[in-house]
Structure formats: structure tokens, C-alpha cells
Design a protein around this motif. Sequence first.
Motif, PDB file in Angstrom:
ATOM      1  N   CYS A  94       0.670  -1.020   0.094  1.00 39.20           N
ATOM      2  CA  CYS A  94       0.100   0.007   0.086  1.00 39.20           C
ATOM      3  C   CYS A  94       0.919   1.131   0.107  1.00 39.20           C
ATOM      4  O   CYS A  94       0.194   2.327  -0.271  1.00 39.20           O
ATOM      5  CB  CYS A  94      -0.822  -0.076   1.110  1.00 39.20           C
ATOM      6  SG  CYS A  94      -1.895  -1.443   1.359  1.00 39.20           S
ATOM      7  N   GLY A  95       2.270   1.213   0.316  1.00 32.52           N
ATOM      8  CA  GLY A  95       3.064   2.226   0.469  1.00 32.52           C
ATOM      9  C   GLY A  95       3.624   2.449   1.553  1.00 32.52           C
ATOM     10  O   GLY A  95       3.492   1.877   2.678  1.00 32.52           O
ATOM     11  N   ILE A  96       4.927   3.253   1.513  1.00 36.04           N
ATOM     12  CA  ILE A  96       5.598   3.737   2.685  1.00 36.04           C
ATOM     13  C   ILE A  96       4.679   4.676   3.693  1.00 36.04           C
ATOM     14  O   ILE A  96       3.907   5.525   3.200  1.00 36.04           O
ATOM     15  CB  ILE A  96       6.976   4.381   2.299  1.00 36.04           C
ATOM     16  CG1 ILE A  96       7.434   3.576   1.298  1.00 36.04           C
ATOM     17  CG2 ILE A  96       7.631   4.880   3.399  1.00 36.04           C
ATOM     18  CD1 ILE A  96       8.818   4.135   0.690  1.00 36.04           C
TER      19      ILE A  96
ATOM     20  N   MET B 146       2.075   5.734  12.871  1.00 35.40           N
ATOM     21  CA  MET B 146       2.685   4.809  11.667  1.00 35.40           C
ATOM     22  C   MET B 146       1.436   3.900  11.294  1.00 35.40           C
ATOM     23  O   MET B 146       0.978   3.860  10.097  1.00 35.40           O
ATOM     24  CB  MET B 146       3.937   4.116  11.608  1.00 35.40           C
ATOM     25  CG  MET B 146       4.163   3.509  10.562  1.00 35.40           C
ATOM     26  SD  MET B 146       5.527   2.365  11.009  1.00 35.40           S
ATOM     27  CE  MET B 146       4.834   1.237  12.387  1.00 35.40           C
ATOM     28  N   GLU B 147       1.028   3.133  12.289  1.00 33.43           N
ATOM     29  CA  GLU B 147      -0.002   2.065  12.110  1.00 33.43           C
ATOM     30  C   GLU B 147      -1.410   2.764  11.650  1.00 33.43           C
ATOM     31  O   GLU B 147      -1.974   2.226  10.870  1.00 33.43           O
ATOM     32  CB  GLU B 147      -0.279   1.278  13.525  1.00 33.43           C
ATOM     33  CG  GLU B 147       0.805   0.399  13.634  1.00 33.43           C
ATOM     34  CD  GLU B 147       0.843  -0.146  14.871  1.00 33.43           C
ATOM     35  OE1 GLU B 147       1.440  -1.228  15.360  1.00 33.43           O
ATOM     36  OE2 GLU B 147       0.049   0.024  15.743  1.00 33.43           O
ATOM     37  N   GLN B 148      -1.538   3.812  12.272  1.00 37.25           N
ATOM     38  CA  GLN B 148      -2.947   4.695  11.859  1.00 37.25           C
ATOM     39  C   GLN B 148      -3.017   5.141  10.464  1.00 37.25           C
ATOM     40  O   GLN B 148      -3.776   4.908   9.776  1.00 37.25           O
ATOM     41  CB  GLN B 148      -3.094   5.939  12.781  1.00 37.25           C
ATOM     42  CG  GLN B 148      -4.558   6.508  12.544  1.00 37.25           C
ATOM     43  CD  GLN B 148      -4.463   7.908  13.522  1.00 37.25           C
ATOM     44  OE1 GLN B 148      -3.425   8.052  14.283  1.00 37.25           O
ATOM     45  NE2 GLN B 148      -5.623   8.518  13.214  1.00 37.25           N
ATOM     46  N   ARG B 149      -1.831   5.619   9.946  1.00 38.20           N
ATOM     47  CA  ARG B 149      -1.574   5.857   8.790  1.00 38.20           C
ATOM     48  C   ARG B 149      -1.627   4.670   7.716  1.00 38.20           C
ATOM     49  O   ARG B 149      -2.390   4.732   6.399  1.00 38.20           O
ATOM     50  CB  ARG B 149      -0.452   6.812   8.272  1.00 38.20           C
ATOM     51  CG  ARG B 149      -0.349   8.319   9.090  1.00 38.20           C
ATOM     52  CD  ARG B 149       0.909   9.026   8.901  1.00 38.20           C
ATOM     53  NE  ARG B 149       0.781  10.251   9.416  1.00 38.20           N
ATOM     54  CZ  ARG B 149       1.776  11.190   9.566  1.00 38.20           C
ATOM     55  NH1 ARG B 149       2.877  10.732   9.393  1.00 38.20           N
ATOM     56  NH2 ARG B 149       1.395  12.277  10.114  1.00 38.20           N
ATOM     57  N   ALA B 150      -1.166   3.539   8.105  1.00 44.03           N
ATOM     58  CA  ALA B 150      -1.063   2.499   7.548  1.00 44.03           C
ATOM     59  C   ALA B 150      -2.782   2.044   7.264  1.00 44.03           C
ATOM     60  O   ALA B 150      -3.213   1.422   6.113  1.00 44.03           O
ATOM     61  CB  ALA B 150      -0.446   1.299   7.983  1.00 44.03           C
ATOM     62  N   ALA B 151      -3.384   1.985   8.324  1.00 45.14           N
ATOM     63  CA  ALA B 151      -4.834   1.612   8.227  1.00 45.14           C
ATOM     64  C   ALA B 151      -5.473   2.455   7.503  1.00 45.14           C
ATOM     65  O   ALA B 151      -6.574   2.235   6.665  1.00 45.14           O
ATOM     66  CB  ALA B 151      -5.303   1.909   9.690  1.00 45.14           C
ATOM     67  N   THR B 152      -5.358   3.748   7.357  1.00 48.43           N
ATOM     68  CA  THR B 152      -5.938   4.797   6.321  1.00 48.43           C
ATOM     69  C   THR B 152      -5.953   4.404   4.808  1.00 48.43           C
ATOM     70  O   THR B 152      -6.688   4.533   4.136  1.00 48.43           O
ATOM     71  CB  THR B 152      -5.414   6.221   6.474  1.00 48.43           C
ATOM     72  OG1 THR B 152      -5.541   6.680   8.152  1.00 48.43           O
ATOM     73  CG2 THR B 152      -6.155   7.007   5.766  1.00 48.43           C
TER      74      THR B 152
ATOM     75  N   ALA C 131      -4.116  -1.074   4.736  1.00 43.80           N
ATOM     76  CA  ALA C 131      -3.359  -1.977   5.147  1.00 43.80           C
ATOM     77  C   ALA C 131      -3.750  -2.718   6.498  1.00 43.80           C
ATOM     78  O   ALA C 131      -4.524  -2.020   7.353  1.00 43.80           O
ATOM     79  CB  ALA C 131      -1.831  -1.399   5.365  1.00 43.80           C
ATOM     80  N   ASN C 132      -3.382  -3.955   6.717  1.00 44.72           N
ATOM     81  CA  ASN C 132      -3.549  -4.580   8.197  1.00 44.72           C
ATOM     82  C   ASN C 132      -2.130  -4.961   8.762  1.00 44.72           C
ATOM     83  O   ASN C 132      -2.295  -5.556   9.764  1.00 44.72           O
ATOM     84  CB  ASN C 132      -4.353  -5.620   7.852  1.00 44.72           C
ATOM     85  CG  ASN C 132      -4.003  -6.929   6.992  1.00 44.72           C
ATOM     86  OD1 ASN C 132      -2.853  -6.731   6.546  1.00 44.72           O
ATOM     87  ND2 ASN C 132      -4.863  -8.064   6.889  1.00 44.72           N
TER      88      ASN C 132
ATOM     89  N   ALA D  33       9.037   6.661  13.128  1.00 43.79           N
ATOM     90  CA  ALA D  33       8.791   5.129  12.854  1.00 43.79           C
ATOM     91  C   ALA D  33       8.242   5.119  11.407  1.00 43.79           C
ATOM     92  O   ALA D  33       7.631   6.131  10.763  1.00 43.79           O
ATOM     93  CB  ALA D  33       7.636   4.507  13.597  1.00 43.79           C
ATOM     94  N   SER D  34       8.998   4.237  10.625  1.00 42.95           N
ATOM     95  CA  SER D  34       8.552   4.155   9.294  1.00 42.95           C
ATOM     96  C   SER D  34       8.634   2.673   8.695  1.00 42.95           C
ATOM     97  O   SER D  34       9.252   1.546   9.503  1.00 42.95           O
ATOM     98  CB  SER D  34       9.587   4.951   8.237  1.00 42.95           C
ATOM     99  OG  SER D  34      10.720   4.105   8.170  1.00 42.95           O
ATOM    100  N   GLY D  35       7.662   2.359   7.692  1.00 47.04           N
ATOM    101  CA  GLY D  35       7.676   1.002   7.394  1.00 47.04           C
ATOM    102  C   GLY D  35       6.846   0.883   6.210  1.00 47.04           C
ATOM    103  O   GLY D  35       6.259   2.096   5.469  1.00 47.04           O
ATOM    104  N   THR D  36       6.711  -0.294   5.450  1.00 46.53           N
ATOM    105  CA  THR D  36       5.745  -0.458   4.510  1.00 46.53           C
ATOM    106  C   THR D  36       4.515  -0.902   4.820  1.00 46.53           C
ATOM    107  O   THR D  36       4.548  -2.263   5.236  1.00 46.53           O
ATOM    108  CB  THR D  36       6.531  -1.517   3.455  1.00 46.53           C
ATOM    109  OG1 THR D  36       7.843  -0.866   2.954  1.00 46.53           O
ATOM    110  CG2 THR D  36       5.466  -1.681   2.049  1.00 46.53           C
TER     111      THR D  36
END
Length: 106
Positions: free
Chosen positions: A18-20, A65-71, A74-75, A98-101
Motif C-alpha cells: 500500500c505504500g511507505i 504509523m499504524e494509523q496511517r497504514a490503516a488509512t 493495510a492490516n 517510525a517508518s515501514g511499508t
Amino acid sequence: MISTTTPSIEGHAITEYCGIVFGEVISGVDMFKDLAAGMRNIFGGRSKTYEDELVVAREQAIAEMEQRAATLGANAVVGVDIDYEVLGEGGGMLMVTASGTAVIVR
């Protein structure tokens, strides 16, 4: 949400990237915390005040970071990296990133 420093998650297949994503926290250390840490610097030992501040900032950066991933739908977040930096005059500010994919796993 699964977050891991590894590039994959054991027992799960990544089905979509889904992106970085990033989470950033900049935390100031107040005068009283700085005074307590200064005393530790003189007498030795660990600075629980700074350690506690670091733990809170790290947890907040990961949560953001996890909140942005959920947006992004992503799970999970893979390849997570945590960085620390001291900022400001006299090093009175702590920045944690914190960063990740962001990925979708099944």
C-alpha cells in the motif's frame, strides 16, 4: 495491526503493498525532567525520566504509523525502522520517527 521489523510475516502472505508510512513525534523535555536527568549525569545511573519519555515517544510514533497504514487499507506494516534524533538548542527536544511499508496480508 501487525508491525514488524522483518520484510515478511511468518505464516502470512503479503497480497498487496500500500505504500511507505511514517509516524513522527517531537517531544520536549521540560525543565524539571532536565534537572532530574542532570542530577543523574552528575551522580551516575540511568535516567528514568528520559527513558520514560523515550518509551512514550516511540509508542506514539508507532501508533501514528499504524494509523496511517490503516488509512491506506493495510492490516500490517513490514520493514519497520525506528530512528531517534535530538533537536533544539541544548538538545532539549527528542524526535522519534517510525517508518515501514504498509501491506495487506492474509
